[in-house]
Write an enzyme that holds these catalytic residues in place. Structure first.
Site, PDB file in Angstrom:
ATOM      1  CG  ASP A   1      -2.317  36.365 -10.237  1.00 44.05           C
ATOM      2  OD1 ASP A   1      -2.355  35.132 -10.460  1.00 44.05           O
ATOM      3  OD2 ASP A   1      -2.883  36.901  -9.278  1.00 44.05           O
TER       4      ASP A   1
ATOM      5  CE  LYS B   1       2.089  34.351  -5.660  1.00 47.73           C
ATOM      6  NZ  LYS B   1       1.578  32.966  -5.614  1.00 47.73           N
TER       7      LYS B   1
ATOM      8  NE  ARG C   1      -2.882   1.518  -0.933  1.00 49.91           N
ATOM      9  CZ  ARG C   1      -3.169   0.956  -2.093  1.00 49.91           C
ATOM     10  NH1 ARG C   1      -3.710  -0.232  -2.150  1.00 49.91           N
ATOM     11  NH2 ARG C   1      -2.906   1.574  -3.225  1.00 49.91           N
TER      12      ARG C   1
ATOM     13  CE  LYS D   1      -1.247  28.227  -5.736  1.00 46.60           C
ATOM     14  NZ  LYS D   1      -2.290  28.836  -6.558  1.00 46.60           N
TER      15      LYS D   1
ATOM     16  CD  GLU E   1       0.631  37.510  -7.975  1.00 49.60           C
ATOM     17  OE1 GLU E   1       1.090  36.491  -7.406  1.00 49.60           O
ATOM     18  OE2 GLU E   1      -0.364  38.127  -7.565  1.00 49.60           O
TER      19      GLU E   1
END
Lengths: 278, 278, 278, 278, 278, 278
Positions: free
Chosen positions: C217, C166, C99, C134, C196
């Protein structure tokens, strides 16, 4: 000039465990659990202070009733005899933590002091003093912080946050142009490419291959001056190679952007600081 | 002169992770996975070599096909230009491990070199050079091993394996006799009791209270000679306090059994060693 | 396309401990210690294979007598029904590790498969597909490796190896120019500065302030085309913002250098792979 | 619906270290140490919220002056545009923790959302939706909590807390009856015995051998209905095998007690959530 | 009689993780999150209490709202039926931590109780009861603390804080004199040298070679008395060898300084203590 | 009867570090690095042997040239004077590892011996002897393995792999029926539900509420017999409560399925085993 270091507590606990072993037998035998002491950290020689909050944290981990109150900030200049901080609280914790706290405080202050000397040596020029990866294993974050406290700047933190193609890479990759080309095609687009050069021919090759930064390794002063002129701001320039024993002002006057000095961290003289109980 | 250290691999892996971060981007971009290199570790200045097996282990942890073959043993003397070891194997692993290996190898050799200088300074006397707990957090086992490689002896490894009552303990415990008496009644019977003394009166008090070892802290030479005579072998004697900047031969000639020198480990000048690919 | 990951064993051991808990009670009760099995890993749907060596390592950690023999390499394309690897060895270890091995193998192959689809979508253009931060906590190295196996490139590994200013940074720093200027003066000289931008005005401001990379963005396609033209190769360009649900070819045709897609790693569909005993 | 997880802090610190590396260079360069920000977490699409307290803990570990105030509870339904939580505190910590917090928050909410869809699909029947061990290595506790928040139930946490004899165990043990008999004689008396069956004959054999739970693996609907009738409540029943792509209501209407769905955790679509500074 | 143990929290967290596994399913299913309970720890047999603060810490790690209020101190004598401590707080945390807390509390009290019996047996003589390194792996600090709470003294904590040359060392080193001589020349000067002797001849040899402490291993009472006379305070003396089953008063009356008893820690009978909710 | 324990090496390394501290100073001073020794592990009293492979692994971790060759298997019976295993290899490693190996070997053999006595006491009945969670923190896997080696069976490994509703749970949950009902609705369907009962009324209530296992806590023999009759195989039965001091055969003859004995692991007498060099 503050230090943010998520792993600091784990590092300090490991340092305390190394120094305490199975227990501080002297303190536990001789000092009552309820005893309280007051003392002062005193500089025994002039320098730049660094590590006050690290020392404070060492004691806090042993006993949160210990209060270490700095009289200066990291990065401040001290002279011999100055009180750097006051400490008060349970005697046992202060005595048990003293050595670990001083080992770090003295070392970090030693690095800041040496860095400040280098920065002073090049003051008035546009050259910046930077460190290297020649740090003590386990202490890189603290040592690079000490360099900043001394007025220096940081080079790469580790092998992941910058491309630096050194002599052995060039040998293994088959030359300067090949190495730069390979790096360009595979590395994240967020990184600049730096490469070492020992001769003017190598400088020209690196420039032609599109290096973003060229490091002059162990280059004589006049060659370095020539190299800076050839590059003419098309790449950043960095002088390197036993800079701890070179005339830094002379190096800076060649016009290089950066001088990187391994000795800032690999050959540290601890600043003499002692803790005195009242 | 070998080193046995159960935690060595964990320490070296942590050192490698600190230096490698998310990956050695330069090496991985520029050097093919199948490339093989051969090189040599070369001393750039004279000294005592220490850390050969530690360096070898760094590379073995990265790639077990790398072979580092020492030409000397830890504790041997080298001169500038000597080849200390040969290395051969996958280029990537050698390049990725180079800095971590050298950071330790150079530091340990620097400590062994400085220790050997101190040992030489007192040669012919019966005085032994010993280290202190003023080591770099995390590196104590390696640094104390380097002191042994340089011909020195080890003092306590940590706060659990020896009673050493220092000035601040004496203040907090209420005097020399009180402190020794407390230690005697509570400490394991396997440990000797050492105490710091700054004056002849304190030496007498320590002796009367049954100290096994008396440390002379920052004592002038003539006072130290007098103290040795007073003690007359009823306790071991140790000179301490900025010994890194004292005339060691003169100190030894007072007849002290041990000179402990913090600078052996707190103010290290790395021995200059480099790795050259062929 | 190989994976070098110093912490892999520790990660896999932790994964095994999480899945095994106090012991694989089913296997230990039902299967004799001396039983030996042979089986095959079979793709149940088409995709790009990734994680073969990771799966092999899972079993090796449980029992070094287990042999997992890949029939393909990481990055290869498979179709439904293909045997990806054969396995043979002690039955207990294979059953206990199944597994954990599949959880990683299926996830990594799922990421490689989705990345390959994105790369295919922009094939013929000069645009490269890149990942983001992410990723799943704890699996970043493996997930970014899977992106490379699918033909993508990696963006930053962590917050230390690139400047990326950002929207929220811009708010907190007081504007685009201010933020770039602060970054330029304090960051290591080895890093590029990315920022950004959501509008053409912001693109112009970023360009004027000297940004090395400008990220568009959530920009409409025509604005993005315009931005690429304005920049005119004075900075690298990157398209971002829910790219997992955009028409990638259309985005690429605006001329951007990079398209970064969070969904490559945050919304993974595991590739269906099963282990069958013979 | 709260989460109790003794290892949560260690897990989150490791996640932060992975994402921060040697330091958040962007934030540290661009944002003053004393800056304070206020922002909101906003759902960009409808779903079930999960991970609010985990996200809050991420920020608390970075800076205890950060306050994350949830407006909903884990398990609540959100629609696009809803503010899920407010955040206020030192800007640096919020910016540095944002990605790690969102990576977990979005993933957990994605799992809860998909589970809720499955639960809705079988509503009105007596069938319960359960998860599997097909979780992401390292995140099992969090992912199984998310399943509960979505209205599902948990199957085994690991290999120690349940006997589940699968196809490969049956092959290696020499048949269904043999496997159940071995399990019965050796396993702790606190555990039930579950076994996989693919045909009605296997169902009969499992029942005869005394299985407590019978899992129907990849069984057609009519066979499953027949199996449920044969068993007639003498054992619990569970449907399994690519249930993520089956008509769950139809499966439930066969009368099975449980439907276990690996895709709940192995093929997660992150819920789109963003943090906006004001 | 307090305990200072830097690694206590890590040890207790590991103990809790071992006992809790993936979660306390009974408590979480049956007890509401908001339930609060009050209870008492009650001695079911007479003895010496030890571990009150360790037990308190177990609960504090689970939930800081739990208050454990000791009615006695570590080292105090209890009789059957005494309330040792009161506890109040969230029911879940109390129930989840109960077993881990009691496992330690009962074991430590068992050690203190047995030690106190041995100390009582030799009361009025000058002989001290000491422990050995025959402790449970992982619990040495706690078990040696329990010995102190029972009125005993500690022998070595580990192999680094004392020289103890045992029978097998003597065989491997080539005799008693050789072994002592080797130890003297190489060990830190802060340590005493202890050696095992089984006959009077060996006692004489050890004394002649300068042993600081002589351990009588499995020696008959009259030989032991003779040995004490021969030594005549020129070395410390220690009786050893199955002392858990010997007549301790008779041994003490030979005049030995110390009796070391492995059974204090290797053959512990837990003191019966239970937690009762009101 | 073999032991599979993924964390064994980490546990043993921690045990060695605890015992070795900063180094085995006696061995390193007295024994040459090249010395080789041969010896035997000898039982000094009769019992059941357990831990042979654990002892072997201790030495292997110190020096892989040490060979420990068992003459028996775990679970075998030994008499006083038997050689249990031979050992040969580098003297230093054997001497340094001796205590850690014996501490575990003696403890595990003590548990197996006591378990075998209990199993013998009930031989001929159908009752099985089982352990509890009253194990030493950190050693649960090893201690439960020793119980199996002595012929006993294991109860729960931790709080996650079984529902066991004890007296304090019943108090906090508001009664037996309430507690069972709560457990049934929330716990994984793979677990049985066990509950404690002290009176026949409680037994009836537990049975009516559907308990799978009923534990008789501190029940007199005649009540226990009555309870077994009332239950009449509708639930499993377990006798508990100071069983270490009860007449086990009489308890077994009441017809209970299991007797659980905490003293098997909480009150261990180490089996006397010694290592002798030749």
């Amino acid at each position: 000039m503050d230090l943010e270091y998520l792993g600091l507590d784990d590092f300090l606990l490991a340092a305390l465990r190394e120094d305490i072993g199975a227990g501080d037998i002297t303190t536990n035998c001789c000092i009552s659990e309820s005893a309280v002491s007051t003392g002062a950290f005193i500089a025994k020689e002039p320098g730049v202070v660094c590590g006050l909050h690290v020392a404070a944290r060492v004691f806090a981990l042993l006993d949160r009733d210990i209060r270490l109150t700095p009289r200066l900030n990291d990065g401040d200049i001290t002279k011999a005899g100055d009180v750097l901080a006051d400490i008060t609280g349970p005697s046992r914790g202060i005595l048990t933590g003293e050595r670990t706290a001083l080992n770090l405080f003295q070392r970090m202050s030693g690095i800041a002091t040496r860095t400040a000397e280098a920065v002073t040596a090049v003051s008035g020029t546009k050259t910046r003093i930077v460190d290297t990866r020649k740090t003590t294993p386990g202490l890189r974050v603290l040592e690079k912080y000490a360099v900043r406290c001394g007025g220096g700047s940081n080079h790469r933190f580790n092998l992941a946050d910058g491309i630096l193609i050194k002599d052995n890479h060039i040998v293994a990759a088959g030359g300067i142009s090949a190495a730069i080309s390979l790096a360009r095609s595979a590395c994240p687009h967020t990184l600049k490419i730096e490469i070492e050069a020992e001769t003017l021919a190598q400088v020209e090759e690196a420039l032609g291959a599109g290096a973003d930064i060229i490091m002059f390794d162990n280059m004589p002063l006049d060659t370095m001056s020539e190299a800076v002129k050839i590059i003419n701001r098309r790449a950043l320039t960095e002088a390197s190679g036993n800079m701890g024993e070179r005339d830094l002002r002379a190096v800076a006057e060649t016009g290089v952007d950066f001088i990187s000095i391994g000795a800032l961290t690999h050959s540290v003289k601890a600043l003499d600081i002692s803790l005195r109980f009242k």
